[in-house]
Design an enzyme around this catalytic site. Structure first.
Site, short mmCIF file in Angstrom:
data_model
loop_
_atom_site.label_atom_id
_atom_site.label_comp_id
_atom_site.label_asym_id
_atom_site.label_seq_id
_atom_site.Cartn_x
_atom_site.Cartn_y
_atom_site.Cartn_z
CG HIS A 235 19.83 -57.67 -47.41
ND1 HIS A 235 18.85 -58.51 -47.48
CD2 HIS A 235 19.91 -56.99 -48.70
CE1 HIS A 235 18.49 -58.60 -48.68
NE2 HIS A 235 18.98 -57.68 -49.32
CG ASN B 273 23.04 -65.29 -39.92
OD1 ASN B 273 22.23 -65.61 -40.58
ND2 ASN B 273 23.01 -64.46 -38.71
NE ARG C 166 16.06 -67.25 -38.87
CZ ARG C 166 15.56 -67.17 -37.76
NH1 ARG C 166 16.17 -66.96 -36.85
NH2 ARG C 166 13.97 -67.05 -37.55
NE ARG D 196 18.10 -57.38 -52.41
CZ ARG D 196 17.48 -56.03 -52.31
NH1 ARG D 196 17.27 -55.53 -53.56
NH2 ARG D 196 17.65 -55.35 -51.46
NE ARG E 244 32.57 -37.93 -49.64
CZ ARG E 244 32.20 -38.77 -48.80
NH1 ARG E 244 32.20 -40.11 -48.85
NH2 ARG E 244 31.77 -38.51 -47.63
#
Length: 229
Positions: A80, A159, A161, A170, A143
């Site tokens: 996203h 934000n 929107r 989701r 790692r």
């Protein structure tokens, strides 16, 4: 998984409505937030949804602190792009040797044989990680042996929107279970602070016909089922 709301734009419902009013009415910027009534905000925000004029939602943002999310889910989250992320670094932070630091999928936890295999593998990878560091291997390189399901911490800002877009994708039943749970917790927090703005947030099946190309065949009955079942 723990999700807390660290910060948000004050009076988000009123601000979105005020931003829309300046587009359609002859008022000054100084007059925007004066005399704003919740009933007017609700109607105006509903009209914004119907017209698709959701650019006004971008004036409002929410910042979340997230703890205990797997890197499996965080890799989905960063897709996203209209968001800001600050994530715990495995280059600089030594990872916990506790097996509970790795997220266990419910399908594994409900199967004793699978659970034993899973936890044995976690223990072995963590022992190897610790041994590599004791040999002088940097955390940055050690790692690589850690499981993909190792938990992480991050701060996320979106934000309103983008949050609507995020919740629409989701919170669908077909979303991966962990990011679905993250989205559910985030929406609960958003609705507490902006009940009008997020009244119609969620998958399309709640508000009408499913828009997914491959439907799950089990649409949500209502918002209560989505948030609290």
């Amino acid at each position: 998984m723990q999700v807390i709301l660290l910060a948000h734009t004050p009076e988000p419902d009123a601000l979105v409505a005020a931003a829309a009013r300046i587009c359609y009415r002859d008022i000054t910027a100084a007059e925007l937030l004066h005399g704003e009534e919740q009933q007017l905000s609700r109607k105006l925000i509903a009209d914004l949804f119907r017209s698709g004029h959701t650019s006004t939602f971008e004036h409002v943002s929410f910042t979340f602190g997230i703890d205990g999310l797997s890197r499996v889910a965080s890799h989905q989250l960063v897709r996203h792009r209209m968001a800001s992320f600050s994530q715990q670094s495995q280059r600089y932070v030594r990872m916990s040797p506790d097996p509970e630091a790795v997220v266990i999928p419910p399908s594994v936890a409900s199967n004793p044989e699978a659970m034993k295999l899973y936890t044995d593998s976690i223990r072995h990878s963590q022992e190897t990680y610790r041994a590599l560091i004791e040999m002088g291997i940097t955390k940055e390189d050690a790692r690589f042996i850690l499981p993909h399901g190792h938990s992480t911490r991050l701060v996320l800002t979106m934000n309103a929107r983008e949050l609507h877009h995020f919740f629409g994708l989701r919170l669908c039943r077909r979303a991966q279970w962990e990011i679905h749970e993250l989205a559910r917790k985030m929406l609960v927090l958003c609705r507490e602070k902006a009940p009008v703005l997020f009244e119609r947030a969620g998958p399309s099946c709640i508000f009408g016909k499913c828009e997914e190309a491959r439907t799950c065949g089990k649409p949500y009955r209502d918002m209560e089922e989505l948030l609290f079942d």
